[in-house]
Design a protein around this motif. Sequence first.
Motif, mmCIF file in Angstrom:
data_model
loop_
_atom_site.group_PDB
_atom_site.id
_atom_site.type_symbol
_atom_site.label_atom_id
_atom_site.label_comp_id
_atom_site.label_asym_id
_atom_site.label_seq_id
_atom_site.Cartn_x
_atom_site.Cartn_y
_atom_site.Cartn_z
ATOM 1 N N HIS A 185 0.859 -1.195 0.000
ATOM 2 C CA HIS A 185 0.000 0.000 0.000
ATOM 3 C C HIS A 185 0.889 1.238 0.000
ATOM 4 C CE1 HIS A 185 -3.462 -2.553 0.735
ATOM 5 N NE2 HIS A 185 -2.810 -3.112 1.745
ATOM 6 N N VAL A 186 0.806 2.007 -1.073
ATOM 7 C CA VAL A 186 1.711 3.140 -1.274
ATOM 8 C C VAL A 186 0.925 4.448 -1.299
ATOM 9 C CG1 VAL A 186 3.403 4.178 -2.831
ATOM 10 C CG2 VAL A 186 3.296 1.679 -2.577
ATOM 11 N N VAL A 187 1.435 5.436 -0.549
ATOM 12 C CA VAL A 187 0.832 6.773 -0.520
ATOM 13 C C VAL A 187 1.963 7.798 -0.569
ATOM 14 C CG1 VAL A 187 -0.586 8.426 0.761
ATOM 15 C CG2 VAL A 187 -1.125 5.990 0.860
ATOM 16 N N VAL A 188 1.787 8.820 -1.390
ATOM 17 C CA VAL A 188 2.743 9.920 -1.447
ATOM 18 C C VAL A 188 2.083 11.168 -0.872
ATOM 19 C CG1 VAL A 188 4.140 11.401 -2.936
ATOM 20 C CG2 VAL A 188 3.930 8.958 -3.445
ATOM 21 N N THR A 189 2.816 11.846 -0.013
ATOM 22 C CA THR A 189 2.345 13.093 0.591
ATOM 23 C C THR A 189 3.257 14.232 0.151
ATOM 24 O OG1 THR A 189 1.449 11.953 2.524
ATOM 25 C CG2 THR A 189 1.910 14.298 2.764
ATOM 26 N N SER A 190 2.656 15.354 -0.213
ATOM 27 C CA SER A 190 3.408 16.541 -0.609
ATOM 28 C C SER A 190 3.183 17.631 0.426
ATOM 29 C CB SER A 190 2.952 17.008 -1.992
ATOM 30 O OG SER A 190 3.683 18.150 -2.404
ATOM 31 N N VAL A 191 4.251 18.338 0.785
ATOM 32 C CA VAL A 191 4.171 19.412 1.782
ATOM 33 C C VAL A 191 4.794 20.672 1.194
ATOM 34 C CG1 VAL A 191 4.698 20.102 4.153
ATOM 35 C CG2 VAL A 191 4.485 17.670 3.589
ATOM 36 N N VAL A 192 4.082 21.785 1.317
ATOM 37 C CA VAL A 192 4.564 23.067 0.799
ATOM 38 C C VAL A 192 4.473 24.115 1.899
ATOM 39 C CG1 VAL A 192 4.177 24.911 -0.879
ATOM 40 C CG2 VAL A 192 3.910 22.526 -1.582
ATOM 41 N N VAL A 193 5.544 24.910 2.046
ATOM 42 C CA VAL A 193 5.560 26.014 3.000
ATOM 43 C C VAL A 193 5.724 27.311 2.211
ATOM 44 C CG1 VAL A 193 6.731 27.077 4.963
ATOM 45 C CG2 VAL A 193 6.563 24.570 4.805
ATOM 46 N N ALA A 194 4.829 28.264 2.410
ATOM 47 C CA ALA A 194 4.893 29.549 1.713
ATOM 48 C C ALA A 194 4.895 30.683 2.728
ATOM 49 C CB ALA A 194 3.703 29.708 0.764
ATOM 50 N N GLY A 195 5.529 31.780 2.364
ATOM 51 C CA GLY A 195 5.479 32.981 3.200
ATOM 52 C C GLY A 195 6.483 33.026 4.326
ATOM 53 N N GLN A 196 7.464 32.108 4.351
ATOM 54 C CA GLN A 196 8.457 32.150 5.414
ATOM 55 C C GLN A 196 9.448 33.279 5.149
ATOM 56 O OE1 GLN A 196 8.826 30.890 8.234
ATOM 57 N NE2 GLN A 196 10.946 31.309 8.756
ATOM 58 N N ARG A 197 9.713 34.080 6.173
ATOM 59 C CA ARG A 197 10.631 35.214 6.025
ATOM 60 C C ARG A 197 11.892 35.038 6.865
ATOM 61 N NH1 ARG A 197 7.591 35.515 2.509
ATOM 62 N NH2 ARG A 197 6.133 37.201 1.980
ATOM 63 N N GLY A 198 12.114 33.859 7.403
ATOM 64 C CA GLY A 198 13.255 33.620 8.283
ATOM 65 C C GLY A 198 14.540 33.376 7.518
ATOM 66 N N PRO A 199 15.572 32.902 8.227
ATOM 67 C CA PRO A 199 16.865 32.652 7.608
ATOM 68 C C PRO A 199 16.777 31.597 6.503
ATOM 69 C CG PRO A 199 17.014 32.559 10.005
ATOM 70 C CD PRO A 199 15.561 32.593 9.667
ATOM 71 N N SER A 200 17.661 31.717 5.526
ATOM 72 C CA SER A 200 17.712 30.738 4.437
ATOM 73 C C SER A 200 17.998 29.352 4.994
ATOM 74 C CB SER A 200 18.807 31.139 3.443
ATOM 75 O OG SER A 200 18.954 30.159 2.448
ATOM 76 N N GLY A 201 17.261 28.376 4.537
ATOM 77 C CA GLY A 201 17.472 26.996 4.975
ATOM 78 C C GLY A 201 16.650 26.588 6.166
ATOM 79 N N GLN A 202 16.014 27.560 6.857
ATOM 80 C CA GLN A 202 15.249 27.237 8.062
ATOM 81 C C GLN A 202 14.043 26.355 7.736
ATOM 82 O OE1 GLN A 202 14.285 30.623 10.460
ATOM 83 N NE2 GLN A 202 12.887 29.498 11.796
ATOM 84 N N VAL A 203 13.399 26.619 6.606
ATOM 85 C CA VAL A 203 12.228 25.821 6.231
ATOM 86 C C VAL A 203 12.632 24.379 5.959
ATOM 87 C CG1 VAL A 203 10.431 25.497 4.500
ATOM 88 C CG2 VAL A 203 10.918 27.778 5.353
ATOM 89 N N ALA A 204 13.733 24.198 5.241
ATOM 90 C CA ALA A 204 14.184 22.833 4.932
ATOM 91 C C ALA A 204 14.487 22.059 6.210
ATOM 92 C CB ALA A 204 15.410 22.874 4.031
ATOM 93 N N VAL A 205 15.115 22.718 7.170
ATOM 94 C CA VAL A 205 15.412 22.066 8.453
ATOM 95 C C VAL A 205 14.113 21.674 9.153
ATOM 96 C CG1 VAL A 205 16.376 22.417 10.762
ATOM 97 C CG2 VAL A 205 17.637 23.211 8.751
ATOM 98 N N ALA A 206 13.138 22.580 9.135
ATOM 99 C CA ALA A 206 11.850 22.301 9.776
ATOM 100 C C ALA A 206 11.121 21.155 9.071
ATOM 101 C CB ALA A 206 10.986 23.555 9.786
ATOM 102 N N LEU A 207 11.185 21.120 7.749
ATOM 103 C CA LEU A 207 10.544 20.037 6.997
ATOM 104 C C LEU A 207 11.169 18.683 7.353
ATOM 105 C CD1 LEU A 207 10.161 21.768 3.520
ATOM 106 C CD2 LEU A 207 8.282 20.840 4.881
#
Length: 416
Positions: A185-207
């Motif tokens: 049983h296979v499921v793919v989930t996609s996650v998108v973050v928009a509007g972040q104004r913090g330091p570069s790379g912070q979103v990737a770390v949070a993801l």
Amino acid sequence: MTTWIRRARSGGEALQTLVDGLAEALGRSVVLDDPLVRMICTSRHFGDEDRVRVRTLLQGIADDEIIRYVLSQGVAEWTRPGVLPGRDDLGLQPRYCVPIRERGHLLGILMVVAAGEPLTAAETEAIDRAARAVAVEMYAERLASDDDEEHVRGLVSGLVGSDSALRCAAHQRLVDDGLLPAGPHVVVTSVVVAGQRGPSGQVAVALRGALEPFRRTRTARGLPAVDQDRAVLVQVFDREPTEEDLEQQGRAVVRSLTTFLGPGPSVAVGVGGRRTALADAWISHDQARVAVRAARRLPRLEGVGDWERLGEYAVFLQLPDSALDESLLPNPLRRLLDDSAGARLEETLRCFLENAGSVPRTAEMLELHRTSLYYRLRQIQEITGLDLDDGAHRLVLHMGLRLWDLLQSVPEAAAR
């Protein structure tokens, strides 16, 4: 205070040795956290432990409230050591915090409990030396991790991409390397973050932090691939997951990202359709991208869209964002929405259509006398020029209302 630094070994043992050595030299409790304030290693207590420290040790992770507080103080953006103020209501003593940075990358945060006597110059120098040694160890681990992550990102990209040859090769490699099973049983989930104004790379770390718990659960194996502001999670379940299972998982991802990034960014999670083989993950991925767009455009979804629940919304969401505008609205519906009684009549029309044109059910739900309902329905027909007894006319209005829903919340940027 320097000899114990030179005795440190490589890997995780080296970090533990550095933390223990610093704590013994200072006679204070020390902890090394990752950039999301999750504990990597910690020293023993020195009689200065507070409620937060004890609870974190018992749970293995700090409470969300503590993480939010620490990150709200901007610690992840500090370029030099500073004192994190204590919070009596949280049971938190002050901490002397040193951001562990190497070549522009925030690798972690070294924290020393700073209750009681102030730190002396000799002690802060010792902390600084330890922090430099920790940075060397963590940067070496970061380089190795980056190589692994790039390899995984390439495989996942190939698996869900449009090139059938690359899909086949990626599928074979993932299975042969034991990174993911082939099914059932296979499921793919996609996650998108928009509007972040913090330091570069912070979103990737949070993801990475938000998706890490789903690498392995009681019922599934998962493989996340993280980019700058978005991520893909491929999961293979032992049993078919329920809609409730996947919704709870999506909500957990939203909560984690909100904790790590604060309330500013917009987070959207899209769950693809269920497939029976890893080779078909690309289909689920395409559906997950549509579900993300639904999550971003429909506030009632509260950030989590599921392809299996989209129904007719999925039809419009196949269109690019540039084409989703009011020009698609049927003119009869536009006239209704522009009418002075538009809001009341729109509500009536929605309820009538959702109840398959049943007057008794519509009147009950709207708490209207049937005479009043018939009056409103006649108004709708007069304004739109359509016959509500005609199935094709009802379809035009129903699909128009669905499109209107999608137009109420326009995302800042299109999800790729």
